[in-house]
Design an enzyme around this catalytic site. Structure first.
Site, mmCIF file in Angstrom:
data_model
loop_
_atom_site.group_PDB
_atom_site.id
_atom_site.type_symbol
_atom_site.label_atom_id
_atom_site.label_comp_id
_atom_site.label_asym_id
_atom_site.label_seq_id
_atom_site.Cartn_x
_atom_site.Cartn_y
_atom_site.Cartn_z
ATOM 1 N N SER A 276 -4.442 -91.301 40.424
ATOM 2 C CA SER A 276 -3.077 -90.718 39.835
ATOM 3 C C SER A 276 -2.143 -90.988 40.543
ATOM 4 O O SER A 276 -1.268 -90.625 40.208
ATOM 5 C CB SER A 276 -3.365 -89.113 40.672
ATOM 6 O OG SER A 276 -3.770 -89.316 41.709
ATOM 7 N N TYR B 158 -2.510 -85.390 41.262
ATOM 8 C CA TYR B 158 -3.397 -84.639 40.904
ATOM 9 C C TYR B 158 -4.096 -83.050 41.251
ATOM 10 O O TYR B 158 -4.759 -81.979 40.740
ATOM 11 C CB TYR B 158 -4.385 -85.660 40.051
ATOM 12 C CG TYR B 158 -4.271 -85.939 39.100
ATOM 13 C CD1 TYR B 158 -3.637 -86.340 38.778
ATOM 14 C CD2 TYR B 158 -5.162 -86.623 38.627
ATOM 15 C CE1 TYR B 158 -2.342 -87.485 37.142
ATOM 16 C CE2 TYR B 158 -5.363 -87.435 37.572
ATOM 17 C CZ TYR B 158 -4.102 -87.518 37.019
ATOM 18 O OH TYR B 158 -3.868 -88.641 35.547
ATOM 19 N N GLY B 159 -3.888 -82.948 42.905
ATOM 20 C CA GLY B 159 -4.501 -81.948 44.009
ATOM 21 C C GLY B 159 -4.464 -80.850 43.066
ATOM 22 O O GLY B 159 -5.776 -80.017 43.724
ATOM 23 N N CYS C 261 -10.210 -91.598 42.189
ATOM 24 C CA CYS C 261 -9.912 -90.256 42.821
ATOM 25 C C CYS C 261 -10.805 -89.395 42.549
ATOM 26 O O CYS C 261 -11.429 -89.416 41.818
ATOM 27 C CB CYS C 261 -8.609 -90.513 41.616
ATOM 28 S SG CYS C 261 -7.860 -88.632 41.647
ATOM 29 N N THR D 113 -10.172 -86.215 43.241
ATOM 30 C CA THR D 113 -9.379 -85.168 42.166
ATOM 31 C C THR D 113 -10.497 -85.340 41.029
ATOM 32 O O THR D 113 -11.162 -84.612 40.258
ATOM 33 C CB THR D 113 -8.001 -84.982 42.041
ATOM 34 O OG1 THR D 113 -7.991 -84.608 43.956
ATOM 35 C CG2 THR D 113 -8.107 -83.655 41.871
ATOM 36 N N THR E 74 -8.384 -91.616 48.785
ATOM 37 C CA THR E 74 -8.402 -92.243 48.836
ATOM 38 C C THR E 74 -7.147 -92.920 49.353
ATOM 39 O O THR E 74 -6.518 -94.137 49.799
ATOM 40 C CB THR E 74 -8.264 -92.612 47.662
ATOM 41 O OG1 THR E 74 -7.529 -92.746 46.478
ATOM 42 C CG2 THR E 74 -9.862 -93.107 46.801
#
Length: 272
Positions: free
Chosen positions: A12, A43-44, A74, A76, A194
């Protein structure tokens, strides 16, 4: 094309570069394309459908660039989009392509890092709320107790390069203490985002020495090497000229200015 395809690595934003670094160090001979969806990160906190939509768009972009194998670097996206892409989109539209994530490879080996069988997982709200690590770890090791802690302030601190400043200490200590308060027997803490390896110097000071603080890069790189050995039909399609290309959906100049913090060297990106 035979022997020409790059490996796609998606995140992301910047965090996946920490995973890419480990992959490139272990498997330097392959060609890679990295894509960061910086224009729409983080994105979380997005809803499931939004994360799936964004992730699929980026995966399809990498497919159009010639990738036969894409790694979702990623957590998420791996938690909220990978399964649907693997089970619905690939069979229907891309039966010869493969998309892998970072959750399963980590869950498969987590038992190697805990003696007490009590593991802490620190991630974004999206990853924690998905329960993906809890479910995957318990699938392989039902005897392991998993404690989760969301850390919503860590990604903004890291992406603004404030993570090693004294002002970040409050949020680092706060989330670590909240996790440890859930159990005194936790002896392994997984950094399930990450971005978080960049906090390692401070995390090593907060957590007691007997706690393993685990980043995912090397684990994912080992898993990818094993995957390519087990799937020669995929490996045969991959180019081995050692080429690396970087793209972002955001501003390339801004991406380049921040990306070196995560990748460990200066790089030049293009616009998605």
């Amino acid at each position: 094309m035979q022997g020409k395809a790059p490996i796609g690595i998606f995140d992301s934003g910047y965090g996946g570069l920490t995973v890419f670094r480990s992959i490139a160090d272990q498997l330097p001979e392959y060609n890679y394309i990295y894509l960061g969806d910086n224009a729409r990160s983080p994105y979380g906190d997005h809803a499931f459908d939004t994360i799936y939509k964004y992730t699929l768009e980026c995966v399809e972009w990498l497919f159009a660039k010639g990738c036969h194998l894409v790694i979702l670097a990623c957590n998420t996206a791996s938690a909220k989009a990978l399964r649907t892409i693997q089970q619905r989109d690939l069979p229907a539209k891309y039966p010869d392509r493969r998309v892998l994530g970072v959750i399963r490879p980590t869950a498969e080996v987590i038992d190697q890092y805990t003696t007490t069988k009590q593991v802490g997982v620190m991630g974004t709200r999206g990853t924690v709320n998905s329960q993906s690590y809890l479910l995957e770890i318990n699938k392989f090791f039902p005897e392991i107790q998993v404690y989760q802690q969301s850390c919503p302030m860590w990604v903004p601190l890291i992406e603004n390069n404030e993570h090693l400043e004294p002002g970040a200490d409050f949020f680092i200590n706060e989330y670590c203490n909240q996790l440890l308060n859930q159990s005194t027997d936790i002896d392994c803490v997984l950094l399930a985002c990450t971005h978080y390896p960049l906090l390692m110097p401070k995390l090593k000071k907060v957590f007691p020495d007997h706690i393993n603080v685990l980043a995912q890069g090397e684990i994912v790189a080992n898993s990818l090497a094993d995957y390519l050995t087990r799937h020669p039909e995929i490996e045969a399609k991959l180019g081995k000229q050692g080429e690396r290309h970087f793209y972002t959906s955001g501003d390339p100049a801004a991406f380049d200015a921040h990306a070196s913090i995560f990748f460990g060297e200066a790089l030049k990106s293009g616009k998605m």
